[in-house]
Design an enzyme around this catalytic site. Structure first.
Site, PDB file in Angstrom:
ATOM      1  N   HIS A  82     -44.188 -12.983  34.606  1.00 50.03           N
ATOM      2  CA  HIS A  82     -43.914 -11.553  34.461  1.00 50.03           C
ATOM      3  C   HIS A  82     -44.887 -10.869  33.495  1.00 50.03           C
ATOM      4  CE1 HIS A  82     -39.435 -12.530  35.539  1.00 50.03           C
ATOM      5  NE2 HIS A  82     -40.226 -12.535  36.601  1.00 50.03           N
ATOM      6  N   PRO A  83     -46.195 -11.047  33.638  1.00 46.87           N
ATOM      7  CA  PRO A  83     -47.122 -10.347  32.738  1.00 46.87           C
ATOM      8  C   PRO A  83     -47.024  -8.844  32.936  1.00 46.87           C
ATOM      9  CG  PRO A  83     -48.327 -11.361  34.546  1.00 46.87           C
ATOM     10  CD  PRO A  83     -46.910 -11.848  34.650  1.00 46.87           C
TER      11      PRO A  83
END
Length: 552
Positions: A468-469
């Site tokens: 989930h950058p």
């Protein structure tokens, strides 16, 4: 091919597909969508249960890795991002979680005016076509199909009943009035197949004469006239092409590629750009900073009964599942198996959930690379709002050289406090009576992992990214020196350029990022077209009444 369009969108991922659809919808604007990857027609992309396969195939991913992370014992974590039509929505775990309402009220407070929960809920609803039907929170008739899983595996029921036995609430809908608690988990599956942003938004629009999509096209830099973006340069078929944008260039490359392209094009911290010989167009020190992610681990238990998905992991079983899916688009092939979940608070004084659970009736890593040698089940568990901050920085002015990615995982002491709570609170749930018929040995972390020091060592060795950058080009006030885009998604300090993807989140949301990224692109589309935003919602949301004094 040196031609002109009104809007040039860079990146055909979750956000880019949405905007390609919405900006071309009324036929008034010529829209070009550029994607470095290729088509998404692989059976392994379209079959939900095969989710781990495209995630590990270099054909479909930007094969990024973080720098060695000091907080994780020097491990470099794999950071795959989608390089295919649909982007990461074509390689992800198909989980549909919007986030907590207070996430978006926090965005507003962090300078993203007009992005409170009341403002964004109408866009979540506009995007969605929920199989179970609409209500004040959920949508019907939108492009993005969502549904619940069948919950045929008895371990899902045991998981939710065990959470209740431990004193946690059940919730009717984690994407509705009450996120906190345990319940069913939505997935982006429609007609039995992965309902990526490409299937939801792009393919229905491909017949429009005013929309063009070019694949195998690497955008190398933005073209400027003074401080106005007037197009992009890209490499396609071995030759460089200039594509001009009459109205705007819109970056939708995600939390790694968007800041990288901005820096290659002269927007970023001036000292960093000069060190690499890049001419400075706009000194924006926030570009590439504020990088955030979710870190998690797999709490794994051996099963005394052969009810897990382990039985489906042999070649014959997989072939039968695949054959059934090909013919009927149903069965085990049509689910991501993340069908139940939970959101809890780690301790008193936390206003809303800061720990997320995905329950899975199999003991296996998310990327499918490592599986237990026996029947088992697991909870993916991790903190939601890390205080650690990382960055995306240039290694070279050459667009072919990957950027430096450092998340600085576990660099804040609060992250350790939350991870220790994840271990102890999860162990307590698995110890409840509903798991008695199934519970075998604790495979991971292991029953001997009890002290803070033992838990910390386990986390250093075993914690993994949840993929989930985000937040590396954050949205904020125009006078905020660390903001990159304003509340209309316009890049501050230049003209004719926007960023609209997960990179512009001011802070990471409580849950998976695909749903909020699609919402963000829906709302950005209205800003780009100069339309009045949808009317705010007056729907209420849950906050635990005794959050200041009680953990549950």
């Amino acid at each position: 091919m040196d031609d002109q369009f009104d809007y040039v969108i860079v990146g055909a991922g979750s956000a880019g597909c949405v905007m390609a659809n919405r900006l071309s919808q009324d036929g008034r604007h010529r829209v070009l969508l550029l994607e470095f990857g290729g088509p998404d027609n692989s059976i392994f992309i379209q079959m939900p249960t095969a989710l781990s396969i495209p995630m590990n195939n270099p054909k479909y991913i930007w094969d990024y890795h973080s720098e060695p992370e000091p907080g994780l014992g020097g491990r470099a974590l794999h950071t795959p991002r989608g390089k295919v039509l649909g982007g990461s929505s074509s390689i992800n775990g198909l989980v549909y979680i919007r986030g907590n309402p207070l996430d978006f009220d926090r965005w507003r407070d962090e300078g993203a005016s007009g992005w409170s929960y009341a403002d964004v809920l109408p866009y979540f609803r506009r995007a969605e076509d929920r199989a179970e039907g609409p209500d004040a929170y959920r949508g019907s008739g939108g492009p993005l199909k969502t549904k619940y899983g069948a919950l045929t595996n008895p371990l899902h029921d045991a998981w939710m009943k065990a959470a209740q036995a431990a004193g946690y609430p059940m919730t009717e809908d984690v994407n509705g009035y009450q996120q906190e608690g345990f319940g069913r988990m939505d997935m982006t599956v429609g007609e039995g197949r992965r309902w990526s942003a490409a299937n939801a938004y792009l393919k229905p629009a491909l017949g429009r004469k005013n929309l063009e999509v070019r694949t195998r096209c690497l955008v190398t830099r933005i073209e400027w006239s003074g401080r106005r973006a007037v197009g992009v340069r890209c490499v396609q078929g071995g030759r460089e092409v200039l594509v001009r944008a009459r109205a705007e260039v819109i970056l939708a490359g995600g939390a790694i590629n968007s800041p990288h392209l901005l820096k290659l094009s002269g927007i970023g911290p001036a000292d960093e750009l000069k060190a690499h010989g890049v001419a400075v167009v706009a000194d924006r020190p926030g570009v590439g900073e504020n990088l955030q992610d979710h870190l998690e681990f797999y709490f794994q238990i051996a099963s005394k009964k052969p009810v897990t998905l382990y039985s489906a992991m042999n070649p014959l079983a997989k072939a039968l599942i695949g054959a059934r899916w090909i013919v009927f688009k149903d069965g085990l092939g049509a689910t991501n198996h993340f069908e139940s979940c939970g959101f809890i608070r780690s301790r008193p004084g936390i206003r809303y959930p800061d720990i997320q659970y995905h329950f899975l009736p199999l003991a296996v890593t998310y990327d499918g690379q490592s599986m237990a040698k026996e029947h088992g089940f697991q909870a993916h568990v991790g903190p939601m709002r890390t205080k650690s901050r990382g960055w995306v920085r240039l290694k070279s002015p050459d667009p072919m050289v990957k950027p430096e990615i450092r998340f600085n995982y576990m660099s804040h002491p609060d992250d350790w406090t939350e991870m220790r709570a994840c271990v102890r609170l999860t162990r307590e749930i698995f110890a409840q009576a509903p798991f008695d018929p199934y519970r075998g040995a604790e495979l991971q972390p292991g029953a001997h992992v009890l002290s803070d020091a033992q838990i910390d060592a386990f986390i250093r060795d075993k914690a993994e990214t949840a993929y989930h950058p985000s937040c590396s080009c954050r949205m904020g006030r125009a006078d905020d020196p660390m903001a990159v885009v304003d509340a209309q998604t316009r890049v501050i300090g230049v003209e004719g350029l926007r960023v609209a993807d997960a990179s512009i989140m001011p802070s990471i949301t409580t849950g998976n990022l695909n749903a909020p990224t699609i919402m963000l692109a829906e709302k950005a589309s209205d800003h780009i077209l100069g339309r009045e935003p949808l009317a705010p919602s007056n729907a209420d949301y849950f906050v635990a009444p005794h959050w200041q004094t009680a953990q549950r």
